[in-house]
Motif scaffolding. Sequence first.
Motif, mmCIF file in Angstrom:
data_model
loop_
_atom_site.group_PDB
_atom_site.id
_atom_site.type_symbol
_atom_site.label_atom_id
_atom_site.label_comp_id
_atom_site.label_asym_id
_atom_site.label_seq_id
_atom_site.Cartn_x
_atom_site.Cartn_y
_atom_site.Cartn_z
ATOM 1 N N ASP A 186 8.322 56.259 -27.641
ATOM 2 C CA ASP A 186 8.472 55.415 -26.467
ATOM 3 C C ASP A 186 8.322 53.954 -26.856
ATOM 4 O O ASP A 186 7.371 53.576 -27.546
ATOM 5 N N ARG A 187 9.287 53.137 -26.393
ATOM 6 C CA ARG A 187 9.251 51.706 -26.685
ATOM 7 C C ARG A 187 9.165 50.938 -25.380
ATOM 8 O O ARG A 187 9.870 51.240 -24.411
ATOM 9 N N PHE A 188 8.281 49.926 -25.346
ATOM 10 C CA PHE A 188 8.113 49.105 -24.154
ATOM 11 C C PHE A 188 8.488 47.644 -24.393
ATOM 12 O O PHE A 188 8.681 46.890 -23.446
ATOM 13 N N LEU A 189 8.569 47.230 -25.649
ATOM 14 C CA LEU A 189 8.953 45.875 -26.010
ATOM 15 C C LEU A 189 10.024 45.926 -27.088
ATOM 16 O O LEU A 189 10.021 46.823 -27.937
ATOM 17 N N MET A 190 10.927 44.948 -27.063
ATOM 18 C CA MET A 190 11.959 44.835 -28.088
ATOM 19 C C MET A 190 12.089 43.364 -28.467
ATOM 20 O O MET A 190 12.047 42.487 -27.601
ATOM 21 N N ASP A 191 12.258 43.112 -29.774
ATOM 22 C CA ASP A 191 12.403 41.720 -30.220
ATOM 23 C C ASP A 191 13.880 41.340 -30.262
ATOM 24 O O ASP A 191 14.775 42.156 -30.006
ATOM 25 N N GLU A 192 14.139 40.091 -30.621
ATOM 26 C CA GLU A 192 15.502 39.569 -30.587
ATOM 27 C C GLU A 192 16.406 40.284 -31.580
ATOM 28 O O GLU A 192 17.572 40.584 -31.277
ATOM 29 N N ALA A 193 15.885 40.582 -32.782
ATOM 30 C CA ALA A 193 16.708 41.259 -33.783
ATOM 31 C C ALA A 193 17.148 42.637 -33.309
ATOM 32 O O ALA A 193 18.286 43.061 -33.556
ATOM 33 N N GLU A 194 16.270 43.358 -32.628
ATOM 34 C CA GLU A 194 16.623 44.686 -32.133
ATOM 35 C C GLU A 194 17.676 44.608 -31.032
ATOM 36 O O GLU A 194 18.584 45.446 -30.961
ATOM 37 N N LEU A 195 17.571 43.596 -30.171
ATOM 38 C CA LEU A 195 18.581 43.441 -29.122
ATOM 39 C C LEU A 195 19.938 43.083 -29.721
ATOM 40 O O LEU A 195 20.975 43.592 -29.284
ATOM 41 N N ARG A 196 19.940 42.207 -30.725
ATOM 42 C CA ARG A 196 21.204 41.886 -31.389
ATOM 43 C C ARG A 196 21.778 43.115 -32.101
ATOM 44 O O ARG A 196 23.002 43.318 -32.149
ATOM 45 N N GLY A 197 20.907 43.962 -32.644
ATOM 46 C CA GLY A 197 21.372 45.199 -33.265
ATOM 47 C C GLY A 197 22.003 46.134 -32.251
ATOM 48 O O GLY A 197 22.991 46.819 -32.544
ATOM 49 N N GLN A 198 21.437 46.185 -31.026
ATOM 50 C CA GLN A 198 22.036 47.011 -29.983
ATOM 51 C C GLN A 198 23.438 46.527 -29.629
ATOM 52 O O GLN A 198 24.362 47.331 -29.439
ATOM 53 N N ILE A 199 23.593 45.214 -29.528
ATOM 54 C CA ILE A 199 24.918 44.670 -29.206
ATOM 55 C C ILE A 199 25.898 44.991 -30.321
ATOM 56 O O ILE A 199 27.061 45.371 -30.076
ATOM 57 N N ALA A 200 25.465 44.864 -31.582
ATOM 58 C CA ALA A 200 26.345 45.194 -32.703
ATOM 59 C C ALA A 200 26.745 46.663 -32.681
ATOM 60 O O ALA A 200 27.899 47.022 -32.967
ATOM 61 N N THR A 201 25.800 47.547 -32.314
ATOM 62 C CA THR A 201 26.110 48.977 -32.224
ATOM 63 C C THR A 201 27.146 49.239 -31.140
ATOM 64 O O THR A 201 28.068 50.049 -31.321
ATOM 65 N N LEU A 202 27.017 48.560 -29.998
ATOM 66 C CA LEU A 202 27.987 48.731 -28.918
ATOM 67 C C LEU A 202 29.385 48.291 -29.348
ATOM 68 O O LEU A 202 30.385 48.866 -28.911
ATOM 69 N N LEU A 203 29.440 47.290 -30.198
ATOM 70 C CA LEU A 203 30.738 46.780 -30.654
ATOM 71 C C LEU A 203 31.244 47.486 -31.908
ATOM 72 O O LEU A 203 32.325 47.151 -32.415
ATOM 73 N N GLY A 204 30.478 48.449 -32.432
ATOM 74 C CA GLY A 204 30.895 49.152 -33.639
ATOM 75 C C GLY A 204 32.169 49.939 -33.449
ATOM 76 O O GLY A 204 33.008 50.030 -34.360
ATOM 77 N N GLY A 205 32.365 50.543 -32.262
ATOM 78 C CA GLY A 205 33.577 51.321 -32.023
ATOM 79 C C GLY A 205 34.817 50.458 -32.015
ATOM 80 O O GLY A 205 35.837 50.789 -32.633
#
Length: 624
Positions: free
Chosen positions: A472-491
């Motif tokens: 379970d995660r309750f906090l996310m830093d900037e690098a993790e959020l940028r990684g999520q965006i990169a994952t969404l754009l991977g396809g």
Amino acid sequence: MPIKEQRTPPRSRLIGNIFLALAALFLIANFILPVVLGPQIPGVPYSLFIHQVQSGEVDRVQVGQNEIRFQLKTENDQAGPVFSTTPIFDLELPKLLEQKGVEFAAAPPPKNGWFTSLLGWVIPPLIFVAIWQFFVSRGGGGPQGVLSIGKSKAKVYVEGESARTTFADVAGVEEAKTELVEIVDFLKTPERYTQIGARIPKGVLLVGPPGTGKTLLAKAVAGEAGVPFFSISGSEFVELFVGVGSSRVRDLFEQAKKQAPCIVFIDELDAIGKSRSSGGFYGGNDEREQTLNQLLTEMDGFAAGDATVIVLAATNRPEVLDPALLRPGRFDRQVLVDRPDLSDREAILKIHAQKVKLGEDVNLKAIATRTPGFAGADLANLVNEAALLAARNQRSYVAQEDFAEAIERVVAGLEKKSRVLNDKEKKIVAYHEVGHALVGSLTSGNGRVEKISIVPRGMAALGYTLQLPTEDRFLMDEAELRGQIATLLGGRSAEEIVFGSITTGAANDLQRATDLAERMVTTYGMSKILGPLAYQQGQQPMFLGDGAPNPRRMLSEETAQAIDREVKEIVETAHQQALDTLKLNRDLLEAIATQLLETEVIEGEKLHSLLSQVQTATQSGFSS
């Protein structure tokens, strides 16, 4: 304290019997007696009647609307026999009778007796009263007149009549149970608190998302205290007639005081407790506002000497409630019933798993780890779905693979095996999903890639990449959020590299990536240019999110342009990160996509082994 069955009152039975007797007399006097006691006149054909008139055999005639009676002549001038016939529309009959010298006249109107006339006046009102009484009694109050419509429709649960619910039946809300234990103590030993001057709370408001167990908690409080439990929904107070809602509130609290100590539980309080100023009108006269005013009055009526009645209410929309409901002295306490964490989900699964047969390979902790964000109702549905899948597969127990498939059904939807893709579309979907998986395997905070599939699921997904969190995660830093965006754009990036063009399949990915980037700038303050400022208006917690973003504050044109530039920069940087990673791992992208086209699904250790070969592009900024 059993609830006695309500029987039909003697007064109602008496009225019904009188009505039936009068109706029977009316039928006898109008239809049966005239037939039995009336004169029996023989009938003849109309043609014979005309022939006898033309032959001069008829002495006199009475012409009625439905019958013609005529008397024949005799030789000694005595009264002859009387016959009847059915009339036929004949305009020449009066002329014929006059030519033959026959005395004729219209038949006199029927003479009804005084008793029949009296019944004709009495029966219709009685029928109306009986029909009105029937509908009123079905409206929830018995034969007590119009006031019975305002009777409370609350369901009463008394100890011993139904299965008792206790805190042992509720898991995943330990903090809420701790708060409510004191309420139970209030109900059991109120004198312990009143002796030292403590005030017993009048109301407790349970707030939380749907399916987290608010109603179950209220029943558990009543079960632990061993007191009657009145349960009613907020929508059951409001009816078509003005004033019925407030009448039902009064009746509910009168019943509760008679069975005190007890608990009154109002589910979906927002149905009657919405802010009175939300519609732009003050001091209105609508039914919902009158009901709310009566509820406020009744809660103020609980003084120190009143019976011990505690009002529990539940809502998942606390932001719309009227402030008068939430002030001290009414709903004194607000208890948050939130979604369970990892340990709580495991406890909830153990309770629901007692009702099904589990296989030896079932690991409830692993299932709880793979279901973040699931509420108690979601977990109960998950166990049931797994049991249905096991029965469908002709197994006598529920296996771990059934739970895995049930999680996918809940998260991604049902498999659409009937939706057949052509070879070109299937190839595009395969590279698209592998692109998500390769980029996602290098980002922290995104979870572990567990499955890649090109089998369509749900309403629109032609394929999917399943990433499940390991904690379970309750906090996310900037690098993790940028990684999520990169994952969404991977396809989309994989489509660009392999095919040199893009398709419509990345529409949802682009929407989610842009929304996340905008929140980073306007809500989280993750912008070096704009600084640590929030540009979206904050709102109260909403457990029923409608998907609409919070409105922005009043911004200057320069600030709005700066926000747009910053959002674009974040998305474009993430896009470049995805492109760099996929170009560096082009061979692995081709190998996994080729294998996915053959098997349609790759998961488990085989997938983990393939993704462990991904190389990190140092210029992309990923942390492995």
